[in-house]
Design an enzyme around this catalytic site. Structure first.
Site, PDB file in Angstrom:
ATOM      1  CG  ASP A  18     -20.548  26.826 -16.996  1.00 43.49           C
ATOM      2  OD1 ASP A  18     -21.675  27.246 -17.262  1.00 43.49           O
ATOM      3  OD2 ASP A  18     -19.550  27.551 -16.860  1.00 43.49           O
ATOM      4  N   GLY A  20     -23.659  21.044 -15.792  1.00 43.48           N
ATOM      5  CA  GLY A  20     -24.679  20.237 -16.481  1.00 43.48           C
ATOM      6  C   GLY A  20     -26.001  20.274 -15.720  1.00 43.48           C
ATOM      7  CE  LYS A  21     -26.222  25.250 -12.143  1.00 45.36           C
ATOM      8  NZ  LYS A  21     -24.824  25.311 -12.622  1.00 45.36           N
ATOM      9  N   GLY A  45     -26.213  30.381 -17.819  1.00 51.81           N
ATOM     10  CA  GLY A  45     -26.486  29.820 -19.135  1.00 51.81           C
ATOM     11  C   GLY A  45     -26.805  28.357 -18.960  1.00 51.81           C
ATOM     12  CG  HIS A  46     -29.289  26.825 -16.817  1.00 49.45           C
ATOM     13  ND1 HIS A  46     -30.230  27.123 -15.866  1.00 49.45           N
ATOM     14  CD2 HIS A  46     -28.098  26.930 -16.190  1.00 49.45           C
ATOM     15  CE1 HIS A  46     -29.630  27.395 -14.723  1.00 49.45           C
ATOM     16  NE2 HIS A  46     -28.338  27.296 -14.897  1.00 49.45           N
ATOM     17  CB  THR A  47     -26.935  23.803 -22.764  1.00 49.02           C
ATOM     18  OG1 THR A  47     -26.106  24.956 -22.851  1.00 49.02           O
ATOM     19  CG2 THR A  47     -27.154  23.211 -24.152  1.00 49.02           C
ATOM     20  NE  ARG A 146     -32.323  50.923   3.321  1.00 46.63           N
ATOM     21  CZ  ARG A 146     -31.234  51.013   4.064  1.00 46.63           C
ATOM     22  NH1 ARG A 146     -30.460  49.941   4.232  1.00 46.63           N
ATOM     23  NH2 ARG A 146     -30.925  52.137   4.657  1.00 46.63           N
ATOM     24  CD  GLN A 228     -24.706  32.278 -11.446  1.00 49.79           C
ATOM     25  OE1 GLN A 228     -25.369  32.438 -10.431  1.00 49.79           O
ATOM     26  NE2 GLN A 228     -25.092  32.802 -12.593  1.00 49.79           N
ATOM     27  CB  THR A 243     -21.828  35.283  -9.246  1.00 48.59           C
ATOM     28  OG1 THR A 243     -22.745  36.190  -9.881  1.00 48.59           O
ATOM     29  CG2 THR A 243     -22.570  34.361  -8.293  1.00 48.59           C
ATOM     30  NE  ARG A 307     -16.281  34.879 -20.128  1.00 50.24           N
ATOM     31  CZ  ARG A 307     -16.304  35.397 -18.906  1.00 50.24           C
ATOM     32  NH1 ARG A 307     -15.331  36.166 -18.475  1.00 50.24           N
ATOM     33  NH2 ARG A 307     -17.312  35.150 -18.090  1.00 50.24           N
ATOM     34  NE  ARG A 309     -18.495  26.662 -19.869  1.00 45.91           N
ATOM     35  CZ  ARG A 309     -19.538  25.921 -20.216  1.00 45.91           C
ATOM     36  NH1 ARG A 309     -19.425  24.607 -20.321  1.00 45.91           N
ATOM     37  NH2 ARG A 309     -20.700  26.469 -20.455  1.00 45.91           N
ATOM     38  CE  LYS A 335     -20.583  18.641 -20.553  1.00 42.75           C
ATOM     39  NZ  LYS A 335     -19.875  19.803 -21.054  1.00 42.75           N
ATOM     40  N   GLY A 421     -24.083  11.362 -21.327  1.00 41.51           N
ATOM     41  CA  GLY A 421     -24.273  12.001 -22.633  1.00 41.51           C
ATOM     42  C   GLY A 421     -25.185  13.191 -22.471  1.00 41.51           C
TER      43      GLY A 421
HETATM   44  P1  IMP Z   1     -20.994  37.869 -12.826  1.00 40.44           P
HETATM   45  O1  IMP Z   1     -21.943  36.910 -12.196  1.00 40.44           O
HETATM   46  O2  IMP Z   1     -21.366  38.211 -14.242  1.00 40.44           O
HETATM   47  O3  IMP Z   1     -20.741  39.073 -11.992  1.00 40.44           O
HETATM   48  O4  IMP Z   1     -19.580  37.144 -12.945  1.00 40.44           O
HETATM   49  C1  IMP Z   1     -18.825  36.810 -11.786  1.00 40.44           C
HETATM   50  C2  IMP Z   1     -18.110  35.465 -11.980  1.00 40.44           C
HETATM   51  O5  IMP Z   1     -19.073  34.430 -12.069  1.00 40.44           O
HETATM   52  C3  IMP Z   1     -17.292  35.387 -13.261  1.00 40.44           C
HETATM   53  O6  IMP Z   1     -16.137  34.616 -12.992  1.00 40.44           O
HETATM   54  C4  IMP Z   1     -18.221  34.646 -14.217  1.00 40.44           C
HETATM   55  O7  IMP Z   1     -17.508  33.993 -15.240  1.00 40.44           O
HETATM   56  C5  IMP Z   1     -18.887  33.680 -13.262  1.00 40.44           C
HETATM   57  N1  IMP Z   1     -20.214  33.224 -13.697  1.00 40.44           N
HETATM   58  C6  IMP Z   1     -21.369  33.916 -13.631  1.00 40.44           C
HETATM   59  N2  IMP Z   1     -22.388  33.176 -14.085  1.00 40.44           N
HETATM   60  C7  IMP Z   1     -21.882  31.995 -14.425  1.00 40.44           C
HETATM   61  C8  IMP Z   1     -22.470  30.776 -14.934  1.00 40.44           C
HETATM   62  O8  IMP Z   1     -23.676  30.650 -15.133  1.00 40.44           O
HETATM   63  N3  IMP Z   1     -21.598  29.749 -15.158  1.00 40.44           N
HETATM   64  C9  IMP Z   1     -20.273  29.860 -14.890  1.00 40.44           C
HETATM   65  N4  IMP Z   1     -19.702  30.955 -14.422  1.00 40.44           N
HETATM   66  C10 IMP Z   1     -20.497  32.016 -14.176  1.00 40.44           C
END
Ligand code: IMP
Length: 430
Positions: A18, A20-21, A45-47, A146, A228, A243, A307, A309, A335, A421
């Site tokens: 998150d 800003g990629k 999630g990429h905006t 596997r 991420q 992750t 959620r 942040r 930002k 911005g």
């Molecule tokens: P998972 O990747 O869903 O297993 O989540 C593991 C951790 O990575 C959690 O703390 C998630 O909130 C975080 N996470 C996974 N993907 C993202 C992302 O794209 N942005 C920010 N946090 C992420």
């Protein structure tokens, strides 16, 4: 050793995701021939905002919002086929004809992985990362066992059924017998649905490693889009609050089949403050008025889960590691406008761990839990002049330039891109 003559660039997150990629990727994607994802799944999630239209993407590379680049989902990505088909529909509804290629070797997220993810989080309790619930940890675990199913298998009914029997019963047994939880997913339904998804995805499935190799050898430009951020990397991040993939640039080679030797530019995206969705200790986290302000002004709500942040001051211990591990050639700082009108800004330069000043991320969970931020306080700036992006870096307020210089000096990497911005044009290149 970076290859100066190649046309391959990388964008990765230098914090908790998150950063800003999406915007920075989009900034370069218009020029690229290929935009490629190499790890993660629809947990990302990429905006991207282009011409005042907002696009929220989870699986397809951000470059898809342009006509030119071909979007590639590499073998290191894990794919929920239903989510991918829905995202393709979403893009088409927005009037875009997606040029997409999906690796035949990418692993598939099954409904039982999603069920397992939930059961796993409750089992992990205090040590759970607060997963996005998309089945990411179980699908990567199945890959390593596997026991997994790859996209190509969806096109071969007999092999698919053979593998599904094993994968299904394995996870069902873990959920019911080891974790003592309910399991209500019907085998026949999965078999039917996934063969159907396979048919719909057939036109997009390729050996993308060969496609990328040919593209590179014929001088095409390729942009790798990380998801991420470094602290979520399963090896280098704050384990186990990570992750389940490698978010670092090094994973490009295995996650796409393109040699690291051919990369020449690695951009780390750093947000001017910190945010984190999910669980873990967070040394520079802030609460109260400043935190609420940053969350609201910065729109700090998860793109995937919605959620709120957690937010905090910029943590340079984390960014220092991101520079080193990713081999960053430059930083894109995003930002900065969200920080306008703070009289003073704190920046975490090291941790105090039991009275010792620590400048690198500790591997020890005990130490990370005990880490207290050591701050340097810098002066803030007021509202930025109107249309500042039409001017150059030197026209920015002195205190902002000092903030940038301070970061560069602490982490040993130049800030070449400054984002002021959310829109594509609100960017200053140095
Ligand atoms: P998972 O990747 O869903 O297993 O989540 C593991 C951790 O990575 C959690 O703390 C998630 O909130 C975080 N996470 C996974 N993907 C993202 C992302 O794209 N942005 C920010 N946090 C992420």
């Amino acid at each position: 050793m970076l290859n100066q003559s190649s046309n391959i660039s990388v964008i990765v997150g230098a914090q908790w995701g998150d950063e800003g990629k999406g915007k920075i990727t989009d900034f370069f994607a218009g020029e690229a021939d290929y935009v490629v994802r190499f790890h993660g799944g629809n947990n990302a999630g990429h905006t991207v905002i282009v011409n005042e239209k907002t696009y929220k993407l989870h699986l397809i590379p951000s470059g898809v919002v342009y006509g030119k680049p071909t979007s590639i989902i590499g073998n290191g990505v894990v794919i929920d086929p239903k989510a991918l088909l829905d995202e393709l529909d979403y893009i088409k509804e927005k009037g875009i004809k997606p040029k997409l290629m999906v690796s035949d070797r990418a692993h598939v997220i099954m409904p039982y992985h999603i069920a397992f993810d939930k059961a796993l989080s409750s089992h992990q309790g205090q040590l759970a990362a607060g997963s996005t619930g998309r089945g990411i940890a179980p699908v990567y675990a199945d890959k390593m066992f596997r026991n997994g199913i790859r996209i190509i298998d969806l096109l071969e009914p007999n092999v698919f059924e053979e593998k599904l029997k094993k994968g299904y019963s394995f996870t069902k047994n873990i959920i019911q017998k080891a974790l003592n939880q309910d399991f209500n997913i019907a085998f026949d339904q999965i078999l039917h649905d996934y063969l159907n998804y396979g048919k719909k995805l057939t036109p997009y499935i390729y050996d993308t490693s060969i496609e990328l190799y040919n593209a590179h050898t014929t001088g095409k430009s390729i942009l790798f889009e990380g998801a991420q951020g470094i602290s979520l990397d399963v090896d280098h991040g704050v384990y186990p609050f990570t992750t389940s993939s490698n978010t670092a640039s090094g994973h490009i080679s295995t996650g796409t089949g393109v040699s690291f030797r051919n990369i020449n530019r690695i951009i780390g995206v750093v947000k001017a403050y910190l945010s984190r969705v999910g669980e873990s200790p967070l040394p520079s986290e802030i609460h109260g008025e400043n935190a609420d302000f940053l969350r609201e002004k910065g729109g700090e709500y998860g793109t995937t889960t919605g959620r709120p942040r957690r937010v905090g001051w910029l943590d340079l211990v984390q960014v220092r590691q991101a520079v080193r591990v990713n081999g960053l050639t430059e930083i894109a700082l995003t930002k900065l406008d969200v920080l306008n009108n703070f009289k003073q800004l704190k920046v975490c330069i090291a941790y105090d761990i039991n009275g010792e000043k620590v400048k690198e991320m500790p591997a020890s969970l005990t130490q990370y839990r005990q880490a207290k931020p050591i701050y340097k306080t810098l002066s803030g700036w007021e509202d930025l002049p109107e249309k500042i992006w039409e001017k150059d870096f030197e026209s920015l307020p002195d205190t902002l330039k000092k903030y940038v210089a301070f970061i560069e000096n602490e982490v040993g990497c130049s800030v070449k891109i400054v984002s002021v911005g959310p829109q594509r044009h609100e960017t200053i290149i140095r």
